[in-house]
Design an enzyme around this catalytic site. Structure first.
Site, PDB file in Angstrom:
ATOM      1  N   ARG A   1      -0.903  45.643  -8.259  1.00 10.68           N
ATOM      2  CA  ARG A   1      -2.117  45.642  -7.457  1.00 10.68           C
ATOM      3  C   ARG A   1      -1.806  45.676  -5.952  1.00 10.68           C
ATOM      4  O   ARG A   1      -2.105  44.749  -5.206  1.00 10.68           O
ATOM      5  CB  ARG A   1      -2.989  44.421  -7.771  1.00 10.68           C
ATOM      6  CG  ARG A   1      -3.353  44.343  -9.238  1.00 10.68           C
ATOM      7  CD  ARG A   1      -4.652  43.645  -9.488  1.00 10.68           C
ATOM      8  NE  ARG A   1      -4.603  42.221  -9.288  1.00 10.68           N
ATOM      9  CZ  ARG A   1      -5.604  41.403  -9.571  1.00 10.68           C
ATOM     10  NH1 ARG A   1      -6.730  41.866 -10.042  1.00 10.68           N
ATOM     11  NH2 ARG A   1      -5.498  40.126  -9.349  1.00 10.68           N
TER      12      ARG A   1
ATOM     13  N   CYS B   1      -4.735  36.681 -10.760  1.00  9.81           N
ATOM     14  CA  CYS B   1      -4.104  36.822 -12.059  1.00  9.81           C
ATOM     15  C   CYS B   1      -2.865  37.707 -11.991  1.00  9.81           C
ATOM     16  O   CYS B   1      -2.807  38.663 -11.218  1.00  9.81           O
ATOM     17  CB  CYS B   1      -5.090  37.427 -13.060  1.00  9.81           C
ATOM     18  SG  CYS B   1      -6.392  36.287 -13.569  1.00  9.81           S
TER      19      CYS B   1
ATOM     20  N   LYS C   1     -19.460  37.686 -10.774  1.00  9.13           N
ATOM     21  CA  LYS C   1     -18.305  37.236  -9.986  1.00  9.13           C
ATOM     22  C   LYS C   1     -17.837  38.332  -9.034  1.00  9.13           C
ATOM     23  O   LYS C   1     -17.609  38.091  -7.843  1.00  9.13           O
ATOM     24  CB  LYS C   1     -17.168  36.843 -10.923  1.00  9.13           C
ATOM     25  CG  LYS C   1     -15.788  36.733 -10.276  1.00  9.13           C
ATOM     26  CD  LYS C   1     -14.713  36.574 -11.340  1.00  9.13           C
ATOM     27  CE  LYS C   1     -13.319  36.558 -10.753  1.00  9.13           C
ATOM     28  NZ  LYS C   1     -12.896  37.889 -10.240  1.00  9.13           N
ATOM     29  N   ASN C   2     -17.688  39.544  -9.536  1.00  7.20           N
ATOM     30  CA  ASN C   2     -17.124  40.617  -8.732  1.00  7.20           C
ATOM     31  C   ASN C   2     -18.098  41.169  -7.701  1.00  7.20           C
ATOM     32  O   ASN C   2     -17.690  41.940  -6.829  1.00  7.20           O
ATOM     33  CB  ASN C   2     -16.631  41.746  -9.638  1.00  7.20           C
ATOM     34  CG  ASN C   2     -15.404  41.352 -10.433  1.00  7.20           C
ATOM     35  OD1 ASN C   2     -14.662  40.449 -10.038  1.00  7.20           O
ATOM     36  ND2 ASN C   2     -15.186  41.992 -11.561  1.00  7.20           N
TER      37      ASN C   2
ATOM     38  N   ARG D   1     -11.849  30.532 -13.597  1.00  2.88           N
ATOM     39  CA  ARG D   1     -11.977  31.338 -12.387  1.00  2.88           C
ATOM     40  C   ARG D   1     -13.178  32.276 -12.456  1.00  2.88           C
ATOM     41  O   ARG D   1     -13.766  32.614 -11.428  1.00  2.88           O
ATOM     42  CB  ARG D   1     -10.709  32.171 -12.157  1.00  2.88           C
ATOM     43  CG  ARG D   1      -9.502  31.391 -11.657  1.00  2.88           C
ATOM     44  CD  ARG D   1      -8.365  32.347 -11.282  1.00  2.88           C
ATOM     45  NE  ARG D   1      -8.892  33.435 -10.466  1.00  2.88           N
ATOM     46  CZ  ARG D   1      -8.762  34.733 -10.783  1.00  2.88           C
ATOM     47  NH1 ARG D   1      -8.136  35.100 -11.871  1.00  2.88           N
ATOM     48  NH2 ARG D   1      -9.264  35.646  -9.984  1.00  2.88           N
TER      49      ARG D   1
ATOM     50  N   ASP E   1     -11.023  45.369 -17.139  1.00  2.00           N
ATOM     51  CA  ASP E   1     -11.369  43.969 -17.383  1.00  2.00           C
ATOM     52  C   ASP E   1     -11.815  43.714 -18.820  1.00  2.00           C
ATOM     53  O   ASP E   1     -11.828  42.562 -19.269  1.00  2.00           O
ATOM     54  CB  ASP E   1     -12.484  43.519 -16.427  1.00  2.00           C
ATOM     55  CG  ASP E   1     -11.953  43.128 -15.062  1.00  2.00           C
ATOM     56  OD1 ASP E   1     -10.721  43.051 -14.898  1.00  2.00           O
ATOM     57  OD2 ASP E   1     -12.770  42.893 -14.156  1.00  2.00           O
TER      58      ASP E   1
END
Length: 438
Positions: A119, A114, A20-21, A415, A323
């Site tokens: 952030r 999220c 995903k990242n 997600r 994470d």
């Protein structure tokens, strides 16, 4: 809602999804080329679908065939992303860099994602300014973003540059997103840009490999100093995304909670160096077998490994990834003794701890530190996923719990995980998605 009947050890093998990242910044980078880009091994997750929708709104033709995404950016015509799309996904801010490089302008809003902390995105804007762009709030015409702020006023942010010029850019913090946006913007700048203080995550290495195949002269990936030579002729790319290291870590953590013997196919130890030693120290037997990882867990995780005076600390790569923090809390919850962790990246990462208490976990949170005393067994509970990784941690805990559990907030988990329930069922878990609340 996810329903889980816990208490079953996990056995078998599964294929780990694409990263995903890695895929999201690569999809954003496709805007740099005035033609078609082909990306393989793309996970079927909500964030990817959201990015596809945004790219279409900008004038691109986007299609998905199996796990392959085709992006034709030859007709890119829009430089503004609507507020609703920006608020759906944090990674939407990564489109600002390539839009600026290709069209000389980007209109964005503060991104969503999220709720795990502030952030701030001021680092992104600082990078744009260093490369010659003007950054303004359209409503006021003034720069109103201070260092460390995460203002979410809903104002449109206009980023403009008549001519991007290479520069030496220093990042005071190794932000993954700011590093990626810096690289992507530098592709459109005249001259050689030197980015210092860069993040070193494996996903940035993948982005650099992708851009190099596209024809960009770039070097330094995996280090804190990256050089990008801008304004070179670009070429069409077919690129295969690697395995998702956080998804792999998720399934390893789930097997540590429930016990068993699992094999993850299509993943190696590369990029997982910060995680595997931690899992091994807690009692997991992990071996590399060809292109797969095998984890054997025949006992409860160990306690007393990470003491109050020497806790496990999250940190940017090559440190332990934030994470994975929530997932380690689930492992700690069933350990034979106490383990402690300190969160140094996002201050909102302990939301899952409050939900783990409902399983009977013994957890004490003090500021950015948490200590967990493992219990012999957790009990089934009804809980709510607070965010993507926190939701996955609750699934892991439910697998270890006696009795049935219900986990609401599945939209957060979707997600980032492609059919997490189906993957766990292949390992013998009694888990399913219910569309009815109980």
């Amino acid at each position: 809602m996810i329903q889980v009947a816990g208490g079953n050890p996990l056995y078998g093998e599964i294929q780990v999804q694409g990263s995903k990242n890695a895929v999201l910044p690569i999809m954003a980078a496709s805007l740099l080329y005035e033609g078609t880009t082909v990306i393989e091994n793309v996970p079927k997750i909500q964030d990817v679908y959201c990015m596809m929708g945004i790219l279409r709104s900008l004038g691109c033709k986007v299609s998905m065939e199996g796990h392959t995404v085709l992006i034709d950016a030859s007709a890119l015509s829009q430089c503004e992303i609507c507020r609703e799309d920006m608020e759906k996904m944090r990674s939407s801010i990564l489109l600002a860099g390539p839009l600026l490089a290709r069209l000389g302008e980007a209109g964005v809003y503060y991104p969503g994602g999220c709720s795990i902390g502030k952030r701030p995105i001021d680092l992104h804007f600082s990078v744009f300014r260093a490369l010659g762009a003007n950054v303004e709030e359209a409503e006021s015409g003034k720069w109103q973003i201070g260092p460390g702020e995460n203002k979410n006023s809903g104002a449109r942010i206009c980023v403009k540059a008549a001519d991007l010029l290479a520069a030496a850019v220093h990042l005071p913090y190794p932000s993954v997103g700011a590093t990626e946006n810096g690289i992507l913007t530098a592709v459109g700048a005249r001259g050689v840009t030197v980015l210092k203080g860069c993040a070193r995550e494996p996903e940035i290495v993948e982005l650099v490999h992708f851009l190099r195949k596209m024809g960009v002269c770039i070097r330094g990936e995996g280090t804190s100093r990256i050089e990008v030579e801008g304004q070179k002729a670009l070429t069409p790319v077919r690129y295969r995304v690697g395995a998702d290291r956080i998804a792999a870590g998720t399934y390893l953590a789930a097997a540590m909670c429930a016990g068993g013997d699992v094999r993850l196919c299509g993943v190696s130890t590369r990029g997982m160096e910060p995680v595997l030693p931690v899992l091994r120290s807690l009692g997991a037997v992990i071996t590399q077998e060809g292109d797969s990882l095998r984890l054997q867990m025949g006992r409860r995780p160990k306690g007393g490994v990470f003491r109050q005076d020497v806790p496990l600390k999250t940190a940017p790569f090559p440190g332990f990834p934030t994470d994975m923090q929530s997932l380690l809390l689930a492992v700690f919850a069933v350990a034979d003794g106490e383990n402690c962790m300190e969160e140094t990246v996002f201050e909102g990462r302990f939301a899952a701890a409050r939900q783990l208490l409902k399983f009977g976990a013994e957890i004490l949170v003090e500021g950015n530190r948490v200590c967990v005393t493992g219990v012999p067994s957790l009990r089934g509970a009804s809980v709510h996923a607070p965010d993507l990784r926190g939701g996955a941690a609750l699934v892991a805990a439910a697998l270890a719990a006696d009795g049935c559990s219900q986990i609401s907030g599945y939209e957060h988990i979707a997600r980032g995980y492609e059919d997490i329930c189906g993957s766990l069922r292949l390992l013998g878990a009694d888990i399913c998605i219910s569309h009815f609340s109980t």
